[in-house]
Write a protein that holds these residues in place. Sequence first.
Motif, PDB file in Angstrom:
ATOM      1  N   LYS A  45       0.906  -1.361   0.068  1.00  0.00           N
ATOM      2  CA  LYS A  45      -0.066   0.055  -0.046  1.00  0.00           C
ATOM      3  C   LYS A  45       1.036   1.167  -0.015  1.00  0.00           C
ATOM      4  CE  LYS A  45      -3.762  -2.272   2.574  1.00  0.00           C
ATOM      5  NZ  LYS A  45      -4.513  -2.147   3.829  1.00  0.00           N
ATOM      6  N   CYS A  46       0.490   2.160  -0.698  1.00  0.00           N
ATOM      7  CA  CYS A  46       1.078   3.457  -0.721  1.00  0.00           C
ATOM      8  C   CYS A  46       0.899   4.372   0.597  1.00  0.00           C
ATOM      9  CB  CYS A  46       0.656   4.408  -1.876  1.00  0.00           C
ATOM     10  SG  CYS A  46       1.373   3.684  -3.426  1.00  0.00           S
ATOM     11  N   VAL A  47       1.705   4.989   1.279  1.00  0.00           N
ATOM     12  CA  VAL A  47       1.928   5.600   2.522  1.00  0.00           C
ATOM     13  C   VAL A  47       2.666   6.655   2.373  1.00  0.00           C
ATOM     14  CG1 VAL A  47       0.895   3.666   3.885  1.00  0.00           C
ATOM     15  CG2 VAL A  47       3.544   4.277   3.780  1.00  0.00           C
ATOM     16  N   PRO A  48       2.355   7.875   2.977  1.00  0.00           N
ATOM     17  CA  PRO A  48       3.266   9.201   3.037  1.00  0.00           C
ATOM     18  C   PRO A  48       4.603   8.722   3.585  1.00  0.00           C
ATOM     19  CG  PRO A  48       0.825   9.525   3.785  1.00  0.00           C
ATOM     20  CD  PRO A  48       0.979   8.339   3.641  1.00  0.00           C
ATOM     21  N   ARG A  49       5.597   9.347   2.849  1.00  0.00           N
ATOM     22  CA  ARG A  49       7.015   9.336   3.424  1.00  0.00           C
ATOM     23  C   ARG A  49       6.991  10.093   4.561  1.00  0.00           C
ATOM     24  NH1 ARG A  49      10.111   7.460  -0.236  1.00  0.00           N
ATOM     25  NH2 ARG A  49       9.910   7.220  -2.132  1.00  0.00           N
ATOM     26  N   PRO A  50       7.850   9.855   5.572  1.00  0.00           N
ATOM     27  CA  PRO A  50       7.985  10.644   6.846  1.00  0.00           C
ATOM     28  C   PRO A  50       8.385  11.938   6.459  1.00  0.00           C
ATOM     29  CG  PRO A  50       9.429   8.510   7.057  1.00  0.00           C
ATOM     30  CD  PRO A  50       8.791   8.538   5.561  1.00  0.00           C
ATOM     31  N   GLN A  51       7.748  12.983   7.049  1.00  0.00           N
ATOM     32  CA  GLN A  51       8.102  14.469   6.691  1.00  0.00           C
ATOM     33  C   GLN A  51       8.182  15.151   8.171  1.00  0.00           C
ATOM     34  OE1 GLN A  51       4.000  16.295   5.696  1.00  0.00           O
ATOM     35  NE2 GLN A  51       4.180  14.104   4.832  1.00  0.00           N
ATOM     36  N   GLN A  52       8.717  16.431   8.182  1.00  0.00           N
ATOM     37  CA  GLN A  52       9.106  17.197   9.146  1.00  0.00           C
ATOM     38  C   GLN A  52       7.624  17.945   9.336  1.00  0.00           C
ATOM     39  OE1 GLN A  52      11.491  17.854  11.384  1.00  0.00           O
ATOM     40  NE2 GLN A  52      13.136  16.532  10.112  1.00  0.00           N
ATOM     41  N   ALA A  53       7.201  18.353  10.572  1.00  0.00           N
ATOM     42  CA  ALA A  53       6.128  19.226  11.010  1.00  0.00           C
ATOM     43  C   ALA A  53       6.312  19.748  12.252  1.00  0.00           C
ATOM     44  CB  ALA A  53       4.865  18.309  10.521  1.00  0.00           C
ATOM     45  N   ALA A  54       5.656  20.770  12.619  1.00  0.00           N
ATOM     46  CA  ALA A  54       5.787  21.413  13.707  1.00  0.00           C
ATOM     47  C   ALA A  54       4.739  20.957  15.064  1.00  0.00           C
ATOM     48  CB  ALA A  54       5.179  23.028  13.770  1.00  0.00           C
ATOM     49  N   THR A  55       3.753  20.054  14.415  1.00  0.00           N
ATOM     50  CA  THR A  55       2.835  19.267  15.130  1.00  0.00           C
ATOM     51  C   THR A  55       2.344  18.134  14.337  1.00  0.00           C
ATOM     52  OG1 THR A  55       0.815  20.347  14.074  1.00  0.00           O
ATOM     53  CG2 THR A  55       1.662  21.551  16.391  1.00  0.00           C
ATOM     54  N   PRO A  56       2.086  17.246  15.086  1.00  0.00           N
ATOM     55  CA  PRO A  56       1.698  15.737  14.406  1.00  0.00           C
ATOM     56  C   PRO A  56       0.652  16.024  13.234  1.00  0.00           C
ATOM     57  CG  PRO A  56       1.658  15.475  16.784  1.00  0.00           C
ATOM     58  CD  PRO A  56       1.672  16.980  16.479  1.00  0.00           C
ATOM     59  N   PRO A  57       1.131  15.758  12.119  1.00  0.00           N
ATOM     60  CA  PRO A  57       0.200  15.624  10.845  1.00  0.00           C
ATOM     61  C   PRO A  57      -1.053  14.577  10.866  1.00  0.00           C
ATOM     62  CG  PRO A  57       2.503  15.453  10.312  1.00  0.00           C
ATOM     63  CD  PRO A  57       2.479  15.269  11.518  1.00  0.00           C
ATOM     64  N   SER A  58      -1.973  14.844  10.283  1.00  0.00           N
ATOM     65  CA  SER A  58      -3.168  13.886  10.484  1.00  0.00           C
ATOM     66  C   SER A  58      -2.801  12.392   9.733  1.00  0.00           C
ATOM     67  CB  SER A  58      -4.383  14.599   9.429  1.00  0.00           C
ATOM     68  OG  SER A  58      -5.379  13.727   9.550  1.00  0.00           O
ATOM     69  N   GLY A  59      -3.166  11.582  10.755  1.00  0.00           N
ATOM     70  CA  GLY A  59      -3.193  10.298  10.319  1.00  0.00           C
ATOM     71  C   GLY A  59      -1.473   9.832  10.541  1.00  0.00           C
ATOM     72  N   ALA A  60      -0.660  10.490  11.169  1.00  0.00           N
ATOM     73  CA  ALA A  60       0.762  10.167  11.690  1.00  0.00           C
ATOM     74  C   ALA A  60       0.729   9.131  12.709  1.00  0.00           C
ATOM     75  CB  ALA A  60       1.613  11.259  11.774  1.00  0.00           C
ATOM     76  N   THR A  61       1.505   8.215  12.626  1.00  0.00           N
ATOM     77  CA  THR A  61       1.395   6.822  13.587  1.00  0.00           C
ATOM     78  C   THR A  61       2.911   7.301  14.577  1.00  0.00           C
ATOM     79  OG1 THR A  61       2.685   5.529  12.137  1.00  0.00           O
ATOM     80  CG2 THR A  61       0.193   5.304  12.201  1.00  0.00           C
ATOM     81  N   ALA A  62       3.712   7.979  14.280  1.00  0.00           N
ATOM     82  CA  ALA A  62       5.033   7.797  15.296  1.00  0.00           C
ATOM     83  C   ALA A  62       5.782   9.286  14.917  1.00  0.00           C
ATOM     84  CB  ALA A  62       5.705   6.856  14.934  1.00  0.00           C
TER      85      ALA A  62
END
Length: 93
Positions: A45-62
């Motif tokens: 399955k295609c899932v988003p690549r890890p990315q930098q963000a100030a707050t947890p993005p929607s759907g992030a697991t870790a």
Amino acid sequence: MRTKSLLGLFAAVVGIAALVSPPAAATPALHTACPASQYENVDKKCVPRPQQAATPPSGATAHCNDGTYSWSQHRSGTCSGHKGVAEWLVQLS
């Protein structure tokens, strides 16, 4: 002598069958390639690549130790290229 004749006949039949049989069907692709912002996980399955963000993005697991967020669907391998998991955001199996 008879064994050699039978082996020769068998080889000839197999050779002819290979020439006249239809080509095997190509293996169908499971899906198209993932977009550049995603990768294919172990579940294909295609899932988003890890990315930098100030707050947890929607759907992030870790949250990874290098500051990126991951959308991994399994604990194994999560943040492996990002210095490990700093914090789990959801319960994964």
